[in-house]
Design an enzyme around this catalytic site. Structure first.
Site, PDB file in Angstrom:
ATOM      1  N   LYS A  70      -6.765  -6.902  -9.780  1.00 19.68           N
ATOM      2  CA  LYS A  70      -5.688  -5.922  -9.578  1.00 19.68           C
ATOM      3  C   LYS A  70      -4.525  -6.289 -10.495  1.00 19.68           C
ATOM      4  O   LYS A  70      -4.222  -7.490 -10.650  1.00 19.68           O
ATOM      5  CB  LYS A  70      -5.280  -5.999  -8.108  1.00 19.68           C
ATOM      6  CG  LYS A  70      -4.277  -5.003  -7.614  1.00 19.68           C
ATOM      7  CD  LYS A  70      -4.155  -5.164  -6.088  1.00 19.68           C
ATOM      8  CE  LYS A  70      -3.244  -4.128  -5.477  1.00 19.68           C
ATOM      9  NZ  LYS A  70      -3.233  -4.206  -3.985  1.00 19.68           N
ATOM     10  N   SER A 146      -4.046  -0.214  -1.657  1.00 20.01           N
ATOM     11  CA  SER A 146      -3.562  -0.061  -3.004  1.00 20.01           C
ATOM     12  C   SER A 146      -4.465  -0.688  -4.063  1.00 20.01           C
ATOM     13  O   SER A 146      -4.252  -0.442  -5.264  1.00 20.01           O
ATOM     14  CB  SER A 146      -2.163  -0.670  -3.139  1.00 20.01           C
ATOM     15  OG  SER A 146      -2.183  -2.056  -2.854  1.00 20.01           O
ATOM     16  N   SER A 170      -4.824  -3.229   2.068  1.00 23.19           N
ATOM     17  CA  SER A 170      -5.078  -2.787   0.695  1.00 23.19           C
ATOM     18  C   SER A 170      -6.336  -3.350   0.049  1.00 23.19           C
ATOM     19  O   SER A 170      -6.714  -2.910  -1.037  1.00 23.19           O
ATOM     20  CB  SER A 170      -3.873  -3.092  -0.199  1.00 23.19           C
ATOM     21  OG  SER A 170      -2.821  -2.190   0.077  1.00 23.19           O
TER      22      SER A 170
END
Lengths: 449, 62
Positions: A70, A146, A170
């Site tokens: 990420k 996310s 997330s």
């Protein structure tokens, strides 16, 4: 192909790290336009690392396995954008995040950074700056957030393992929408050093994998280790789960979450839990007291801590935020300290009650999300006949667990049709091993499909 | 605007003043709506009785 199989093939000389890395880069080149998972590709670096693996200079259980992170993880030489427009103007990171260093020390090969919701304040995977991560099972649908790029990249088979962060769900939401294994370890287990924060009280990091829970174990075991740079990491010995995977589940007391976790989701969410419970022979119902209030308290603390973190950027560059994030952060600046203190006091009460429950049960099952992947752009959900805002409610079942730092492993279930949905395996703090044993047992039974 | 909404609008305006946030008119309603959602959650939490001695854990250890 699983990470374990890739590493085994390289060890046996059936292929090379360079060939595996070139193939991964080719897949990314071919498919990323559709799934929009990668924001940065570090091809030269990856090929150099692959060369070191093939030369025997880097060895380990993940030798030659490509992975991605990420884009809130520091990658040396790149600005850590954290899904934002503002942060991509920062100077390049001087060194890799701790967990990247740990994975590469085990022989893994970083191939790039992944799309995410701005500043991790998101459950959808949508991003107004970089575009939405798209769900590989249906490109019109959300990958979840996310850590949306992490879910999309792994589900599309671009890399076998990706790292994400999980503050309120997330990792677990994208794992659920994309049909993946996703681990949120105990709060304080893995170092967060070298990652851009969101809510220090709840921030966790962890891996997602597609093929096997064994891949999650390989990554998790490689990433354990103490790091003085994370002030919230708890001093614990490394407790590898890989050697315990096949220990079995005999004698484990497995419960099913009732109350808050049995309400609100679509039938498929609860059918997925029932299917896993049946495979495990779980009958006992467990009810975390005041879980809905726990979610509310997590919501308050998140809004306040997130706003405090971004106050300076809100003052100087509010127009450069994703509007969906900016409006919530500005609201967060108006939260009275007394609300936050009350939520933190409640948090301790809730932690103690849940700890008491775990004296009578080892692993608890709950849905990961109330729905399977919604359509991109969708803004409401229909839960129990009531239309509710989509964004906050995707965390309906994840938020009350990360609130008190419990370890959770999401396992994929395919209840029919083409879309998966996840089930959370939940244990007491530091009992990750139990989660892996249960997930491995389920995998042997092929219970998810 | 209801009294409750005015209260939250006032809090958002005050916070923007305190933090020197250059709020634009087109952002204001959404910020107020978000604070209202937080207020609902905070009141739900506050309705749960806790002893005065129920301190929080400054260094949180699960």
């Amino acid at each position: 192909m699983s990470a374990g199989s890739i590493a085994a093939d390289i060890r046996a000389g059936r292929t090379t790290a360079r060939a595996v890395t070139e193939a991964a880069l080719a897949r990314i080149e071919a498919a990323n336009g559709a799934v929009n998972a990668f924001t940065d590709i570090v091809a030269d670096r990856a090929l150099r690392t692959a060369g070191a693996v093939d030369a025997g200079e880097r060895q380990g259980p993940l030798a030659g396995v490509p992975f991605a992170v990420k884009n809130l993880f520091d990658i040396a030489g790149l600005p850590t954008r954290a899904g934002s427009r503002i942060n991509r103007e920062r100077p390049p990171a001087a060194r890799d995040a701790f967990l990247i260093r740990r994975l590469e020390a085990a022989g893994a090969i970083l191939v790039g950074g992944l799309n995410m919701g701005e500043y991790a304040y998101d459950f959808t995977g949508e991003n107004c700056h970089d575009g939405a991560s798209r769900n590989p099972h249906d490109l019109a649908r959300m990958a979840g957030g996310s850590s949306g790029g992490s879910g999309a990249a792994v589900a599309a088979g671009l890399v076998p393992i990706a790292l994400g962060s999980d503050t309120n769900g997330s990792i677990r939401v994208p794992a659920s929408f994309c049909g993946l294994f996703g681990l949120k370890p105990t709060y304080g287990r893995l170092s967060r050093a070298g990652t851009f924060p969101f809510v220090s009280s709840f921030d966790h990091l962890g891996p997602l994998a597609r093929s096997s829970v064994d891949d999650v174990a390989l990554a998790y075991d490689a990433m354990q280790g103490s790091d003085e740079d994370d002030p919230m990491q708890v001093a614990r010995p490394i407790e590898p789960v890989g050697p315990k995977l096949a220990t079995g589940i005999e004698g484990l007391r497995i419960g099913i979450e009732g109350g808050h976790f049995a309400r609100g989701g679509v039938p498929a969410a609860h059918e997925a839990v029932a299917r896993i419970a049946e495979a495990l022979g779980a009958r006992q119902t467990v009810e975390f007291p005041e879980a809905a209030r726990a979610r509310a308290a997590a919501f308050v603390i998140t809004a306040a801590e997130g706003a405090a973190l971004h106050a300076d950027r809100l003052r100087t560059r509010p127009q450069d935020f994703d509007p969906a994030v900016r409006d919530r952060l500005i609201a967060g600046l108006a939260i009275p300290a007394a609300w936050v203190a009350r939520a933190q006091r409640f948090r301790r009460w809730y932690r103690d009650r849940v700890a008491e429950l775990f004296e009578g049960v080892d692993v608890v099952l709950a849905p990961a999300t109330p729905v399977s992947a919604p359509l991109l752009g969708q803004t409401t959900l229909d839960l129990d006949g009531v239309s509710v805002p989509l964004r906050p409610n995707l965390g309906l079942y994840t938020q009350p667990l990360s609130f008190i730092g419990l370890p959770v492993l999401t396992v994929p279930v395919w209840p029919g049709g083409t879309l998966p949905i996840g089930v959370q395996l939940i244990a007491a703090p530091w009992q990750e091993e139990l989660l892996f044993r249960v997930a491995f047992d389920l995998e042997l039974r092929d219970s998810g499909r | 605007m209801s009294a409750e909404a005015e209260r939250e609008a006032g809090a958002v305006d005050a916070a923007c003043a305190l933090f020197d946030i250059p709020m634009r008119p087109e952002w204001r309603d959404a910020a107020i709506a978000n604070l209202k959602t937080v207020a609902t959650a905070a009141r739900f939490v506050a309705a749960f009785p806790l002893d005065d001695e129920a301190e929080y854990a400054p260094t949180f250890r699960p």
